[in-house]
Write an enzyme that holds these catalytic residues in place. Structure first.
Site: not given
Ligand code: UDX
Ligand code: UDX
Length: 452
Positions: A85, A89, A271, A341
């Site tokens: 889930v 922040t 993240c 996000r």
């Molecule tokens: C989230 C976090 O952002 C990340 O730090 C973590 O590593 C994995 O979970 P993400 O899968 O991208 O990442 O989040 P999100 O797409 O918001 O999915 C979370 C889901 O949990 C939502 O669909 C929400 O409805 C669900 N949820 C939340 C539940 O089912 N039960 C709850 O009590 C709260």
């Molecule tokens: C990140 C981590 O890479 C992944 O391992 C972790 O599990 C979740 O967070 P994600 O946020 O999905 O993954 O995307 P990522 O490819 O890391 O990019 C993050 C942000 O950095 C993006 O906005 C991307 O455009 C930016 N970025 C990335 C740069 O500006 N420059 C780069 O060289 C690489």
């Protein structure tokens, strides 16, 4: 064996689809309190856009992969329960603006304690502050029935846009567990799931705290690299050095490496900011003020990079963008995802609106309702327009800004776009993906990040 995952999000959905695909004998159920999201996972139109995800889900769905809102049943039947889930922040009370809000994690732990009637391995998939497993453990220990729980940390390292590739061939899988025989047995059970397709030497096992901290540290180091190269981009703009050339030159040093050195309008995504702030909060909690300040600078540099980009647009457009039409190409936080996000585009559009510019936004995968909700304006806001194509957004514009590196933006008919724009026609390439030399030949005035 049965697996349940609580949270059908960007992490839970793809990860479970991969486990189901690789382990046809394991029944995988993804549960979520959001009925709309579950309905989408059960439809032809999945809630998440990710290359290769559709095929994976359609092949296993209703065979050994299920999406359901019946959280209790999912938990009760499972041997392994993943918690995936969101942990946003905190926006209130102690730690507001930095600490992770763990209320959903706590709710999940309480729910597992309440409904479990058999022994379970509970896996933290969500990124969490160090020692969260202790909280989860304490809640589970108060389970009314006589059930044994083991808590593991198994952070996800997939990046959006390449999630399926990352899940298929990860650099490593990390599993943290207790150093007791029961803890080691739980680690082994999860190890055996991943070992179906991940080479054994890539599956690392540690204690729980190391695993939790490694995830925060990995994201902090990655974010720091981007802030470092972005800091240098500001210096490049002042000195006529070219940041891409500098990045290429330093990246050949094997100790530095070439990846994650792409200068941009700043990192976005769910993240990096959250996890770095979480690290900062943890350091403050342990009285490590200087360490906290060190990591906080990564976020400050990222905010600065976004603001600097808008300032550059305003100053180039003769110190005012009021009433001017600015085409915004790309709104997602990176290419190949519909996720917005913490996208830098949100902050850049807000700052441009603050300057009373008229923004015309086009993104191939992000809807108008999402864009307006992110910026925080009603869909009929007079200064915010969402276009159906890049050409439409650019028509009659004073300037165009590329905010997401979608491949289709490299292939645009810039000659036609130039002709349709007001003159002088300005391009601000916030992702350094365009051939600025060629654009200047057409007649554009060009600006990249850390290069002119
Ligand atoms: C989230 C976090 O952002 C990340 O730090 C973590 O590593 C994995 O979970 P993400 O899968 O991208 O990442 O989040 P999100 O797409 O918001 O999915 C979370 C889901 O949990 C939502 O669909 C929400 O409805 C669900 N949820 C939340 C539940 O089912 N039960 C709850 O009590 C709260
Ligand atoms: C990140 C981590 O890479 C992944 O391992 C972790 O599990 C979740 O967070 P994600 O946020 O999905 O993954 O995307 P990522 O490819 O890391 O990019 C993050 C942000 O950095 C993006 O906005 C991307 O455009 C930016 N970025 C990335 C740069 O500006 N420059 C780069 O060289 C690489």
């Amino acid at each position: 064996m049965k697996i349940c995952c609580i949270g059908a999000g960007y992490v839970g959905g793809p990860t479970m689809a991969m486990i189901a695909h690789k382990c046809p004998d394991i029944q995988v159920t993804v549960v979520d309190i959001n009925a709309e999201r579950i309905a989408a996972w059960n439809s032809q139109n999945l809630p998440i856009y990710e290359l290769g995800l559709d095929e994976l889900v359609f092949a296993s769905r209703d065979k050994n992969l299920f999406f359901s809102t019946d959280v209790d049943k999912g938990i009760t039947e499972a041997d392994i329960v993943f918690i995936s889930v969101n942990t946003p922040t905190k926006t209130y009370g102690t730690g507001a603006g930095k600490a992770s809000d763990l209320k959903y994690i706590e709710l999940c732990a309480r729910k597992i304690a309440e409904v479990s009637t058999s022994d379970k391995i509970v896996v933290e998939k969500s990124t969490l502050p160090v020692r969260t497993a202790e909280t989860v453990r304490t809640i589970l220990d108060n389970c009314p029935s006589d059930v044994n729980f083991q808590v593991l940390s198994n952070p996800e390292f997939l990046a959006e846009g390449t999630a399926i590739e990352d899940l298929l061939d990860p650099d490593r899988v990390l599993i943290g567990g207790a150093e007791t025989p029961e803890g080691q047995a739980a680690i082994q059970a999860l190890f055996d799931v991943y070992a179906r397709w991940v080479p054994k030497e890539k599956i690392l096992t540690t204690n729980v705290w190391s695993s939790e901290l490694s995830k925060l540290t990995a994201n902090a180091f990655l974010a720091q690299r981007i802030s470092s190269i972005n800091a240098i981009s500001a210096l490049c703009e002042a000195t006529e050095a070219n940041v891409d050339e500098v990045a290429a030159a330093i990246g050949t040093d094997s100790r530095i490496g070439p990846k994650f050195l792409k200068s941009s309008i700043g990192f976005g995504g769910s993240c990096f900011q959250k996890d770095v702030l979480n690290l900062v909060y943890l350091c403050e909690h342990y009285g490590l003020t200087e360490v906290a300040e060190y990591w906080e600078q990564v976020i400050k540099m990222n905010d600065h990079q976004r603001q600097r980009f808008v300032k550059r647009i305003v100053s180039t457009l003769f110190n005012t963008v009021a009433g001017k039409k600015i085409a915004i190409l790309g709104f997602a936080f990176k290419k190949d995802t519909n996720d917005t996000r913490e996208s830098s585009a949100i902050y850049i559009c807000r700052d441009l609106l603050e300057e009373q510019a008229e923004v015309h936004i086009y993104d191939p995968k992000v809807s108008k309702s999402q864009i307006c909700a992110d910026i925080g304006v009603p869909e009929d806001h007079p200064l915010v327009n969402v276009s159906n194509s890049a050409a439409e957004a650019c028509d009659n514009a004073h300037a165009l800004a590329v905010l997401t590196e979608w491949d289709e933006f490299k292939e645009l008919d810039f000659q036609a776009i130039y002709e349709s724009m007001l003159k002088p026609a300005f391009i601000f390439d916030g992702r350094n993906i365009l051939d600025l030399e060629a654009l200047r030949e057409i007649g554009f005035t060009t600006h990249g990040v850390g290069r002119s």
